[in-house]
Motif scaffolding. Sequence first.
Motif, short mmCIF file in Angstrom:
data_model
loop_
_atom_site.label_atom_id
_atom_site.label_comp_id
_atom_site.label_asym_id
_atom_site.label_seq_id
_atom_site.Cartn_x
_atom_site.Cartn_y
_atom_site.Cartn_z
N VAL A 1 7.56 115.16 54.67
CA VAL A 1 7.38 116.59 54.93
C VAL A 1 6.04 117.06 54.37
O VAL A 1 5.37 117.92 54.94
CB VAL A 1 8.55 117.41 54.31
N GLY A 2 5.63 116.53 53.23
CA GLY A 2 4.28 116.78 52.75
C GLY A 2 4.12 117.93 51.77
O GLY A 2 2.98 118.38 51.57
N PHE A 3 5.19 118.44 51.20
CA PHE A 3 5.01 119.43 50.13
C PHE A 3 6.12 119.31 49.11
O PHE A 3 7.19 118.76 49.37
CB PHE A 3 4.92 120.86 50.69
N ARG A 4 5.79 119.84 47.93
CA ARG A 4 6.75 119.83 46.83
C ARG A 4 7.44 121.19 46.76
O ARG A 4 6.86 122.21 47.12
CB ARG A 4 6.04 119.55 45.50
N LEU A 5 8.67 121.17 46.30
CA LEU A 5 9.41 122.42 46.16
C LEU A 5 9.18 122.96 44.75
O LEU A 5 9.97 122.75 43.83
CB LEU A 5 10.91 122.18 46.42
N ASP A 6 8.02 123.64 44.58
CA ASP A 6 7.73 124.22 43.27
C ASP A 6 6.93 125.51 43.45
O ASP A 6 6.49 125.83 44.56
CB ASP A 6 6.99 123.23 42.37
N THR A 7 6.73 126.21 42.34
CA THR A 7 6.09 127.53 42.41
C THR A 7 4.63 127.44 42.78
O THR A 7 4.07 128.40 43.33
CB THR A 7 6.23 128.25 41.04
N SER A 8 3.99 126.30 42.53
CA SER A 8 2.58 126.19 42.88
C SER A 8 2.38 126.23 44.39
O SER A 8 1.38 126.75 44.88
CB SER A 8 1.99 124.89 42.31
N VAL A 9 3.33 125.67 45.17
CA VAL A 9 3.26 125.73 46.63
C VAL A 9 3.51 127.14 47.12
O VAL A 9 2.76 127.70 47.94
CB VAL A 9 4.26 124.74 47.26
N PHE A 10 4.55 127.79 46.60
CA PHE A 10 4.89 129.13 47.07
C PHE A 10 3.94 130.20 46.56
O PHE A 10 3.87 131.29 47.12
CB PHE A 10 6.34 129.46 46.66
N SER A 11 3.18 129.90 45.48
CA SER A 11 2.24 130.91 44.96
C SER A 11 1.09 131.16 45.93
O SER A 11 0.39 132.17 45.82
CB SER A 11 1.71 130.47 43.60
N ALA A 12 0.90 130.25 46.89
CA ALA A 12 -0.12 130.50 47.91
C ALA A 12 0.25 131.71 48.76
O ALA A 12 -0.62 132.37 49.34
CB ALA A 12 -0.28 129.26 48.78
N PHE A 13 1.55 131.98 48.84
CA PHE A 13 2.02 133.14 49.62
C PHE A 13 2.50 134.27 48.71
O PHE A 13 2.54 135.43 49.12
CB PHE A 13 3.18 132.70 50.53
N ILE A 14 2.88 133.91 47.49
CA ILE A 14 3.37 134.90 46.51
C ILE A 14 2.56 134.68 45.23
O ILE A 14 2.98 133.93 44.33
CB ILE A 14 4.88 134.74 46.25
N PRO A 15 1.35 135.27 45.13
CA PRO A 15 0.45 134.97 44.00
C PRO A 15 1.07 135.22 42.63
O PRO A 15 0.77 134.50 41.68
CB PRO A 15 -0.74 135.92 44.26
N GLU B 1 14.30 119.66 45.31
CA GLU B 1 13.13 118.85 45.67
C GLU B 1 13.52 117.42 46.03
O GLU B 1 12.90 116.80 46.89
CB GLU B 1 12.13 118.85 44.51
N ALA B 2 14.55 116.91 45.38
CA ALA B 2 14.96 115.53 45.66
C ALA B 2 15.46 115.36 47.09
O ALA B 2 15.49 114.24 47.61
CB ALA B 2 16.06 115.13 44.67
N MET B 3 15.87 116.45 47.73
CA MET B 3 16.40 116.37 49.08
C MET B 3 15.32 116.43 50.15
O MET B 3 15.59 116.16 51.33
CB MET B 3 17.40 117.53 49.32
N MET C 1 3.95 134.29 36.63
CA MET C 1 5.27 134.44 35.99
C MET C 1 5.93 133.09 35.71
O MET C 1 6.56 132.90 34.65
CB MET C 1 6.18 135.30 36.87
N TYR C 2 5.83 132.14 36.64
CA TYR C 2 6.51 130.85 36.49
C TYR C 2 5.56 129.74 36.94
O TYR C 2 5.74 129.12 37.99
CB TYR C 2 7.79 130.82 37.32
N PRO C 3 4.53 129.46 36.16
CA PRO C 3 3.52 128.48 36.59
C PRO C 3 4.07 127.04 36.62
O PRO C 3 4.75 126.60 35.69
CB PRO C 3 2.42 128.62 35.53
N ASN C 4 3.80 126.36 37.77
CA ASN C 4 4.11 124.93 37.93
C ASN C 4 5.56 124.57 37.58
O ASN C 4 5.83 123.61 36.87
CB ASN C 4 3.16 124.08 37.07
N MET C 5 6.48 125.37 38.06
CA MET C 5 7.89 125.10 37.81
C MET C 5 8.58 124.67 39.11
O MET C 5 8.28 125.17 40.19
CB MET C 5 8.59 126.35 37.25
N THR C 6 9.49 123.74 38.97
CA THR C 6 10.27 123.29 40.13
C THR C 6 11.19 124.42 40.60
O THR C 6 11.69 125.22 39.80
CB THR C 6 11.12 122.06 39.75
N MET C 7 11.42 124.45 41.90
CA MET C 7 12.27 125.50 42.49
C MET C 7 13.50 124.86 43.16
O MET C 7 13.55 123.65 43.40
CB MET C 7 11.48 126.30 43.53
#
Length: 456
Positions: free
Chosen positions: A287-301, A280-282, A306-312
């Motif tokens: 870009v406008g989004f965070r690299l975490d499970t909450s963003v990707f859960s929109a596509f992978i519910p 995420e630091a990179m 399984m991993y709520p609000n965790m950094t990826m």
Amino acid sequence: TNPGFVVRITQAGLDYAHQHGIAILEKELAQLKLPDISGDSRVLRVGKVHYELSRLRLRDFQLPYSRITPISNEGLQVSISNAFTEVDGDWRVKFLFVRDRGSFNLKVENVYIKIILGLGSDPSGKPTISTSDCSARISKVQVLFSGRLGWLYNLFHSAIESRLRKILEHKVCDSVVKSVNSALQTYLQTLPVTARIDDKTGIDYSLVAPPRTTAQSLDADLKGEFYSLGHRSTVPFSPLPLAFPSDHERMVYFGASSYFFNTAGIAYHKAGALVFEITEAMIPKDVGFRLDTSVFSAFIPQLEEMYPNMTMKFRLSAPAAPFMTIGPEGISLQPIVDAQAYAILPNSSLAPLFLLSLVRNVSAVINVRSGRIVGSLDVGRIRLSLKDSAVGTFQVRMLQSLMNVLTSSTLLPRLNARLDEGFPLPLLDRIQLSNILVKFHQNFLLLGADVHFQPQ
């Protein structure tokens, strides 16, 4: 064995090198040490005369007209005409009971020198040069003696002129051999046959055969191979022949084959350098989004459960070395990249989420800067496929735009920053390139340039 890299020096390049070589030879010839000369001569109505010439000093040695010509399969021929010099010295004479001394001046004109330079290579793959033939001919020598008995020397000057002519002709070729061995051969040794790029890779620029001459150029076939510093192994493919165009506008041309570039991919792959992590630091703030499970859960519910609000983080690696193709339209490649996604747990350990295969069309822009090949990559859209998942199945195409932005904003700038550092061309010491030409041909990249030599 076909070369992976070819260097061609055209007649214009040879002429430029010849100018600097002649300047060095002039300095060497001006420092010629001539021996003292003595002898006896019988002069009509005078008798036996003993003479001595000593402290012979050259004022200078001018080489106003010369040219260099490549001779097919033989080497380089240097022809010098109408050279001239002057020699000063002292004389002593003794005949009967008479002794006298004075000075003399020797004018040497119409000096013709022919030099054949043979080209080769040493066991390390560096070029070598030697004088395979040298001949010097002096057609005009005129000596003038001053002093009370100078007239006496002038009675048998032809014999003295003949001796001085032979000495000078021999000394000139000795000086040529010395210049070639000390100056030219030493300078050729500055050509790097291996170039360390970084702490992982290097380039092998050793000669695969002695340099060869044609009627128009001098060509050097180099191995042109990248290698891993930790583990060097045989490349699983061979270089293709390079069909050099008949372009002679620049002083020097470099032909970098597809083999040259593809061994770079192999070397970096074997060195483990084609592995990148995206955290995420990179990610740039715009870009406008965070690299975490909450963003990707929109596509992978199921991620939210399984991993709520965790950094990826993503770990990108190439399962195989990328393979480039070069054609008249440029350099292109379709690298395959594995992207392993992880969730970073509260204890900082990693939980694997899914493994994607990314395929992307990539083209390269190439240039030369400060004696190095530099470049940048331009990429098309990513094609995704799911290779493995620990979070169940999901629609991969939903991640298409997200992964496209993610890799373009983080991975591509890192790759282009490395390519902008460049890779060194095989250049002799104190050589700078200008007036750069870049052209693409089938299976190789052609770089042309003019040369500027920086004297010490």
